[in-house]
Design an enzyme around this catalytic site. Sequence first.
Site, PDB file in Angstrom:
ATOM      1  N   SER A 144      43.172  66.296 110.036  1.00  0.00           N
ATOM      2  CA  SER A 144      43.079  67.712 109.674  1.00  0.00           C
ATOM      3  C   SER A 144      43.034  68.522 110.963  1.00  0.00           C
ATOM      4  O   SER A 144      42.792  67.973 112.039  1.00  0.00           O
ATOM      5  CB  SER A 144      41.810  67.961 108.853  1.00  0.00           C
ATOM      6  OG  SER A 144      40.667  67.781 109.685  1.00  0.00           O
ATOM      7  N   ASP A 203      47.310  66.774 108.391  1.00  0.00           N
ATOM      8  CA  ASP A 203      46.850  67.050 107.021  1.00  0.00           C
ATOM      9  C   ASP A 203      46.593  68.562 106.868  1.00  0.00           C
ATOM     10  O   ASP A 203      45.893  69.154 107.696  1.00  0.00           O
ATOM     11  CB  ASP A 203      45.553  66.256 106.795  1.00  0.00           C
ATOM     12  CG  ASP A 203      45.083  66.270 105.358  1.00  0.00           C
ATOM     13  OD1 ASP A 203      45.929  66.410 104.454  1.00  0.00           O
ATOM     14  OD2 ASP A 203      43.860  66.114 105.145  1.00  0.00           O
ATOM     15  N   GLY A 219      41.393  62.064  96.915  1.00  0.00           N
ATOM     16  CA  GLY A 219      41.289  60.717  96.342  1.00  0.00           C
ATOM     17  C   GLY A 219      39.857  60.213  96.153  1.00  0.00           C
ATOM     18  O   GLY A 219      39.623  59.303  95.367  1.00  0.00           O
ATOM     19  N   ASN A 234      39.439  60.908 102.224  1.00  0.00           N
ATOM     20  CA  ASN A 234      38.723  61.336 103.421  1.00  0.00           C
ATOM     21  C   ASN A 234      37.213  61.176 103.227  1.00  0.00           C
ATOM     22  O   ASN A 234      36.562  60.350 103.849  1.00  0.00           O
ATOM     23  CB  ASN A 234      39.098  62.797 103.739  1.00  0.00           C
ATOM     24  CG  ASN A 234      38.470  63.290 105.031  1.00  0.00           C
ATOM     25  OD1 ASN A 234      37.878  62.526 105.785  1.00  0.00           O
ATOM     26  ND2 ASN A 234      38.588  64.578 105.294  1.00  0.00           N
TER      27      ASN A 234
HETATM   28  P1  13P Z   1      38.832  63.658  99.759  1.00  0.00           P
HETATM   29  O1  13P Z   1      38.009  64.083 100.938  1.00  0.00           O
HETATM   30  O2  13P Z   1      38.339  64.235  98.505  1.00  0.00           O
HETATM   31  O3  13P Z   1      39.003  62.193  99.706  1.00  0.00           O
HETATM   32  O4  13P Z   1      40.280  64.308  99.982  1.00  0.00           O
HETATM   33  C1  13P Z   1      41.078  63.897 101.047  1.00  0.00           C
HETATM   34  C2  13P Z   1      42.314  64.701 101.145  1.00  0.00           C
HETATM   35  O5  13P Z   1      42.885  65.113 100.163  1.00  0.00           O
HETATM   36  C3  13P Z   1      42.872  64.963 102.477  1.00  0.00           C
HETATM   37  O6  13P Z   1      43.870  65.913 102.432  1.00  0.00           O
END
Ligand code: 13P
Length: 289
Positions: A49, A84, A209, A231
Site C-alpha cells: 500500500s 495496492d 480477504g 492484509n
Molecule cells: P484485508 O486487510 O481485509 O485482508 O484486505 C486486504 C486488501 O484488500 C488489500 O487491498
Amino acid sequence: MLVSAAEMLKKAKEGHYAVGQFNINNLEWTKSILLTAQELNSPVILGVSEGAGKYMTGFKTVAAMVKAMDESLGITVPVALHLDHGSYEGCYACIEAGFTSIMFDGSHYPIEENVAKTTELVSVAHHLGLSIEAEVGSIGGEEDGVVGMGECADPDECKAVADLGVDMLAAGIGNIHGKYPENWAGLSFETLAAIQEKTGTMPLVLHGGTGIPADMIKKAIDLGVSKINVNTECQLSFADATRKYVEAGKDLEGKGFDPRKLLAPGADAIKATVKEKMELFGSVGKANN
Ligand code: 13P
C-alpha cells in the site's frame, strides 16, 4: 522470479483457483511470504500500500529489498510486486521504482475520469511489461488511509473498465477491508455473477480477504475471482504470536530480546496464515502450470 501478474492470473482464471495477494510491511513479512510460496510451489503477489511503502522509506527501497531477497532466497516461483490501491502519482512512482504490477484505484473519481486515467496507465504499464489492476465500486472500510463506502460495483461500468485492457479488475461486492462487523451482510454473489457474465475471461479481484468464511471464498472463486487480497489477517497473526511470546516472559529469558528471536514467532505465524490461505485459494503446486 519477479514477474508481472498477468500470466499467473490468466492461468488462475482458466484453472479455477485464485492467487493470493499478501501485503508486506517489512523484511519479516516479505521473507515469510516468499518462503511459504516457494515451499508450497505457489505463485504469489506481494501487495504494497502507499502507507506501507512510505513506512519502508519509499517504493525504491521496497523494490530493491524484494528483488534482492527473491534472489538471495533462491525463489523460483512467480512473484509479482504490486502496488495496492495506488494513486495516479503512486502508480508512476512504482513504475519508476521497478514494481512489476500496479493497481490504479480510481474508484473515487467520476467514472469518466477513472476511465481516462486508467487508459493512460494501461498503455504505460503494458509498454513496460507491467500488469495493471483497476477498481470499480468501492471496497468498504479503511486501509492505510484509503476509505471506501463499500457500494457494489455496477456490472456495466465493470465491463467498460475491463474493456480498457486491464489485467485484473477489483469490483466491490460487499467486501470490506479489515475485520468484518458482526452484522455484515456477506458477499453479494448476485453482483459477482452479473460482473462475471459481463467481463468474461477477465480475472476478478476480491479485496478484504481477511475473515471471509471458506465457503464464501470457494463460491467467489467458482464465480470468477482469481486474486484474493489478504492484509489484516497476517497482521493479527503476527501480533497474536508476538503478544504470547512477550506475555510468557520469553523476551526476558537469556537473549530472548534479540529481535531475531523476538520477531520469530510472529514471522512463523505469518507463514502459517499464508499457507492456510494458499491451500484454501487452490494455488498450491500451481507455480509451474
Ligand atoms: P484485508 O486487510 O481485509 O485482508 O484486505 C486486504 C486488501 O484488500 C488489500 O487491498
